[in-house]
Design an enzyme around this catalytic site. Structure first.
Site, PDB file in Angstrom:
ATOM      1  N   GLU A   3      -3.904   2.046  -7.272  1.00 44.64           N
ATOM      2  CA  GLU A   3      -4.172   3.050  -6.250  1.00 44.64           C
ATOM      3  C   GLU A   3      -3.294   4.279  -6.475  1.00 44.64           C
ATOM      4  O   GLU A   3      -2.212   4.381  -5.890  1.00 44.64           O
ATOM      5  CB  GLU A   3      -3.861   2.466  -4.874  1.00 44.64           C
ATOM      6  CG  GLU A   3      -4.764   1.325  -4.485  1.00 44.64           C
ATOM      7  CD  GLU A   3      -5.325   1.554  -3.101  1.00 44.64           C
ATOM      8  OE1 GLU A   3      -6.544   1.436  -2.944  1.00 44.64           O
ATOM      9  OE2 GLU A   3      -4.555   1.894  -2.196  1.00 44.64           O
TER      10      GLU A   3
ATOM     11  N   HIS B 204       0.851  -1.192   0.000  1.00 45.59           N
ATOM     12  CA  HIS B 204       0.000   0.000   0.000  1.00 45.59           C
ATOM     13  C   HIS B 204       0.894   1.252   0.000  1.00 45.59           C
ATOM     14  O   HIS B 204       1.938   1.267   0.646  1.00 45.59           O
ATOM     15  CB  HIS B 204      -0.921   0.001   1.221  1.00 45.59           C
ATOM     16  CG  HIS B 204      -1.987   1.040   1.122  1.00 45.59           C
ATOM     17  ND1 HIS B 204      -1.751   2.368   1.395  1.00 45.59           N
ATOM     18  CD2 HIS B 204      -3.292   0.962   0.746  1.00 45.59           C
ATOM     19  CE1 HIS B 204      -2.868   3.058   1.199  1.00 45.59           C
ATOM     20  NE2 HIS B 204      -3.823   2.223   0.803  1.00 45.59           N
TER      21      HIS B 204
HETATM   22  P1  PGA Z   1      -9.484   6.273   0.379  1.00 53.64           P
HETATM   23  O1  PGA Z   1      -8.359   5.168   0.595  1.00 53.64           O
HETATM   24  O2  PGA Z   1     -10.701   5.569  -0.168  1.00 53.64           O
HETATM   25  O3  PGA Z   1      -9.726   6.855   1.743  1.00 53.64           O
HETATM   26  O4  PGA Z   1      -8.933   7.265  -0.594  1.00 53.64           O
HETATM   27  C1  PGA Z   1      -8.155   4.172  -0.349  1.00 53.64           C
HETATM   28  C2  PGA Z   1      -6.955   3.339   0.003  1.00 53.64           C
HETATM   29  O5  PGA Z   1      -5.962   3.873   0.502  1.00 53.64           O
HETATM   30  O6  PGA Z   1      -6.983   2.138  -0.163  1.00 53.64           O
END
Ligand code: PGA
Length: 272
Positions: free
Chosen positions: A185, A106
């Site tokens: 992401e 992540h």
């Molecule tokens: P968010 O986070 O939906 O708060 O932008 C997504 C993530 O980090 O997986």
């Protein structure tokens, strides 16, 4: 309409104390059961990613109190080390039987913990060797334009993680065979309230599948809200950069909001 399984993951990060995470899991299960015919085959796989501190409690609660709804859990992270003398670590082997998968790489860990592609690859290898499914996060910091730049970042992250996983004994074929899911992401979209457009997410999915030479399931994550959720998973036709689901952070902290997102995905891909 596609008959592929869609996946919606709730990433709770370190937002809630464990007791509240258990309560939230219960509320999500109750609300999902109320809104959907859970006896029908699920077209959407729902996975919750609690903190490590709450993982056992959330999984036990779901198995005990909501055994038929089919909500799974995934860990938010895993140790790059094997089981052994590593104080404070959570090795993949010990997550087996507790979680259904593990989020790896992540961007918050890459940025805040200095996690390199090499470490990410080692973690991938541990997860696969333990017989678990990794959810690998890749993401660029190229907000505007920059298709070629975005492609370069994603390809580099993919390749570097792959090389490192191979050095740790897990090659590309084993990685793909593990049921690997990739979450696109973009760093600029996470927690910003400014999600990537479905077109950008779709283009990134194409880049990732091409880099992987595999038809991997790909999720989108970054400021997903119920209103925009369906557009990501809507079918784009042949070669259209299919998105198979969503990784949801902030909007997964309220049961009603998260279930709205699950419902939007289910509705957009047909009943079930
Ligand atoms: P968010 O986070 O939906 O708060 O932008 C997504 C993530 O980090 O997986």
């Amino acid at each position: 309409m596609s008959h592929r399984q869609r996946i919606v993951v709730a990433n709770w990060k370190a937002n809630l104390p464990p007791g509240e995470e258990v309560a939230l899991a219960g509320d999500i299960a109750t609300e999902l059961a109320r809104q959907h015919d859970v006896a029908a085959p699920m077209s959407v796989e729902v996975l919750l990613a609690p903190s490590h501190l709450a993982l056992v409690a959330v999984t036990s609660h779901l198995r005990r109190e909501h055994p038929t709804i089919g909500i799974g859990t995934v860990a938010q992270d895993v140790s790059a080390a094997e089981a052994g003398a590593h104080t404070g670590e959570s090795p993949a082997l010990h997550l087996l039987g507790i979680a259904d998968g593990v989020i790896v790489g992540h961007s918050e860990r890459r940025r805040e913990r200095g996690e390199t592609d090499r470490v990410v690859g080692a973690k991938l290898a541990r997860v696969v060797a333990a017989g678990m499914r990794p959810i690998l996060c890749l993401g660029d910091d190229v907000r505007d334009g920059g298709g070629a730049e975005r492609a370069a970042v994603l390809e580099l992250q993919w390749t570097a993680a792959l090389v490192s996983a191979a050095e740790h004994g897990v090659d590309r074929d084993a990685l793909v065979a593990s049921g690997l899911v990739v979450a696109y992401e973009p760093v600029w979209a996470i927690g910003s309230g400014r999600p990537a457009t479905p077109e950008t997410a779709s283009a990134a999915a194409t880049i990732i599948r091409n880099a992987a030479s595999a038809d991997l399931p790909i999720l989108y994550g970054g400021s997903v809200e119920a209103g925009g959720a369906a557009a990501y998973v809507a079918s784009r036709g042949e070669g259209g950069g299919r998105i198979d689901g969503l990784l949801v952070g902030g909007a997964s902290l309220r049961a009603s909001k998260f279930v709205e997102i699950v419902t939007a995905v289910r509705t957009s891909v047909g009943a079930g």
